[in-house]
Design an enzyme around this catalytic site. Structure first.
Site, PDB file in Angstrom:
ATOM      1  CD  GLU A 123      -3.005   1.139   2.273  1.00 19.16           C
ATOM      2  OE1 GLU A 123      -2.665   1.528   3.387  1.00 19.16           O
ATOM      3  OE2 GLU A 123      -4.051   0.323   2.453  1.00 19.16           O
ATOM      4  CD  GLU A 137      -2.131   8.152  10.742  1.00 16.60           C
ATOM      5  OE1 GLU A 137      -2.263   9.451  10.585  1.00 16.60           O
ATOM      6  OE2 GLU A 137      -2.712   7.640  11.732  1.00 16.60           O
ATOM      7  CG  HIS A 214      -9.227   5.806  13.809  1.00 20.41           C
ATOM      8  ND1 HIS A 214      -7.689   6.058  13.574  1.00 20.41           N
ATOM      9  CD2 HIS A 214      -9.531   4.981  12.805  1.00 20.41           C
ATOM     10  CE1 HIS A 214      -7.655   5.620  12.304  1.00 20.41           C
ATOM     11  NE2 HIS A 214      -8.557   5.086  11.971  1.00 20.41           N
ATOM     12  NE  ARG A 216      -1.552  11.062  17.983  1.00 24.67           N
ATOM     13  CZ  ARG A 216      -1.266   9.916  18.246  1.00 24.67           C
ATOM     14  NH1 ARG A 216      -1.937   8.978  17.498  1.00 24.67           N
ATOM     15  NH2 ARG A 216      -0.880   9.788  19.567  1.00 24.67           N
ATOM     16  CG  HIS A 247     -10.423   3.293  17.556  1.00 25.66           C
ATOM     17  ND1 HIS A 247      -9.422   3.426  18.252  1.00 25.66           N
ATOM     18  CD2 HIS A 247      -9.775   2.795  16.170  1.00 25.66           C
ATOM     19  CE1 HIS A 247      -8.181   2.875  17.687  1.00 25.66           C
ATOM     20  NE2 HIS A 247      -8.528   2.751  16.473  1.00 25.66           N
TER      21      HIS A 247
END
Ligand code: UD1
Ligand code: UDP
Length: 389
Positions: A123, A137, A214, A216, A247
């Site tokens: 990915e 991320e 979820h 951040r 979550h």
């Protein structure tokens, strides 16, 4: 002379990595003469990881068990890195495979690099172009791409992003996303729900809005605003209900509990096992989420997705019109959800099944790409759903 199988170390730590790596492990293990697979989990997630491991019968050879309640990025980074040193020393793999954009992903790639072991990135090449969205991320994925020697891009767009950054085209294989392989394994028309709240919601005949959150950057006020909008939407539409598997992150749980306390037609559950969740998605009317994986799965099931973010690293379904970015501002989320519940034409336009992310054969392409990388076979054809040349 008979060649020894290549030693492949697969490292992951969280729920989505496990879901997306399980098909890869299965594919590599189906060629034991070519690959010897070792699985190491950091267990950055615990319960949510274990749910996936047991579903796909993956028994880790190493489990670093690093998760702590309310862990910081520093803690996840250092605990993973220190734990992986021993694993890498013991296994001395020919290649390390990592998936996606979590802190485990980046740290495992860094650890492999410290031992000068090649890294394969599953990915690869997803980009928003905004270093703080998603955070951390976007940068985890960049850094992993810099460390990797072989890139498994899910789509042609992801490949193009890597080439723009100067990555050697020979090292990029377009494979499709393995999440579609996983989805194909678990979604069944006759699936019987086991979770009582889910079974009740499905049986109720209400139009189900499946919610997950979820990210951040959405913690605190953005989540509160989005949840308020959802609550209002369900209040205004008595034939609609929300199912929200919350979550495990305490930051998410506190906000969800505060906004949704004692609301009729709003079902809050624990995180669901993947089979239960994917089949619930297949039975839902629409999806509201800030998750990455859901933006790939829901379009394949023909479910409209409203994304609680301003940018996405997954633009393919956006281009196809099945995904829309709605941010977290209360009025905008409320209007967007309401429109899909009231305007049949708007709903129909978004509810078209599209498969830009995969055809269920991504793991086999990754296995074939590794065979090619190790000079053991020809280069596989790229995943090319649009038939582009
Ligand atoms: C992590 C990843 C994110 C990924 C997401 C998938 C990083 C920095 N973040 O975010 O990229 O999209 O997973 O869900 O890599 N917890 C439990 N049990 C679990 C899992 C989490 O109790 O099974 C709680 C713990 O208190 C933990 C907290 O959630 O400290 C946060 O977990 P963490 O992995 O640090 O962050 P996520 O928000 O889950
Ligand atoms: N998922 C699941 N149970 C749930 C919620 C989500 O199995 O209760 C699956 C979902 O189908 C998808 C993945 O978990 O494959 C997404 O994980 P998450 O949203 O935690 O991470 P992201 O994809 O945003 O990195």
């Amino acid at each position: 002379m008979r060649k020894m199988p290549k030693r492949v170390l697969v490292v992951f730590g969280t729920r989505p990595e496990a879901i997306k790596m399980a098909p890869v492990i299965q594919a590599l293990r189906s060629s034991p003469d070519l690959f010897r697979v070792t699985v190491a989990v950091t267990a950055q997630h615990r319960e949510m990881l274990d749910q996936v491991l047991s579903l796909f019968d993956v028994i880790p050879d190493y489990d670093l068990d690093i998760m702590q309640e309310g862990q910081t990025l520093f803690e996840v980074t250092t605990r993973s890195l220190v734990g992986l040193e021993r694993v890498l020393k013991e296994i001395r793999p020919d290649i390390v495979l990592v998936q996606g954009d979590t802190t485990t992903t980046f740290v495992a790639a860094l650890g492999a690099f410290y031992f000068q072991i090649p890294v394969g990135h599953v990915e690869a090449g997803l980009r928003t172009g905004d270093r703080y969205a998603p955070f951390p991320e976007e940068i985890n994925r960049h850094l992993t791409g810099v460390l990797a020697e072989i890139h498994f891009a899910p789509t042609a767009r992801a490949r193009a992003a890597l080439l723009r950054e100067g990555v050697d085209p020979e090292s990029v294989y377009v494979t499709g996303n393995t999440v579609i392989d996983a989805l194909h394994q678990v979604v069944r028309a006759d699936y019987a729900f086991r979770e009582p709240a889910v079974a009740e919601a499905v049986k109720s005949g209400h139009r189900l809005i499946l919610v997950t959150t979820h990210r951040r950057e959405n913690w605190g006020e953005p989540l509160t605003n989005a949840y308020r909008a959802l609550k209002r939407a369900v209040y205004h539409h008595p034939d609609a209900a929300i199912v929200f598997p919350v979550h495990k992150n305490p930051r998410v749980r506190q906000t969800a509990a505060a906004v949704f306390a004692r609301c009729p037609r709003i079902y809050l559950t624990e995180p669901l096992p993947y089979g239960e969740f994917a089949n619930l998605m297949a039975k839902s009317h629409l999806v509201v989420t800030d998750s990455g994986g859901l933006q790939e799965e829901a379009p394949a099931l023909g479910k409209p997705v409203l994304v609680l973010r301003e940018v996405t690293e997954r633009p393919e379904a956006l281009a196809a019109g099945t995904v829309a970015l709605v941010g977290t501002e209360e009025e905008r989320v409320f209007t967007s959800v309401s429109r899909l519940l009231t305007c049949t034409e708007a709903y129909r336009r978004m509810a078209t099944a599209v498969n830009p992310y995969g055809d269920g054969k991504a793991a086999n392409r990754i296995s074939a790409a590794l065979v090619h990388y190790f000079n053991l076979g020809p280069r596989p054809d790229d995943f090319n759903p649009a038939g582009e040349t």
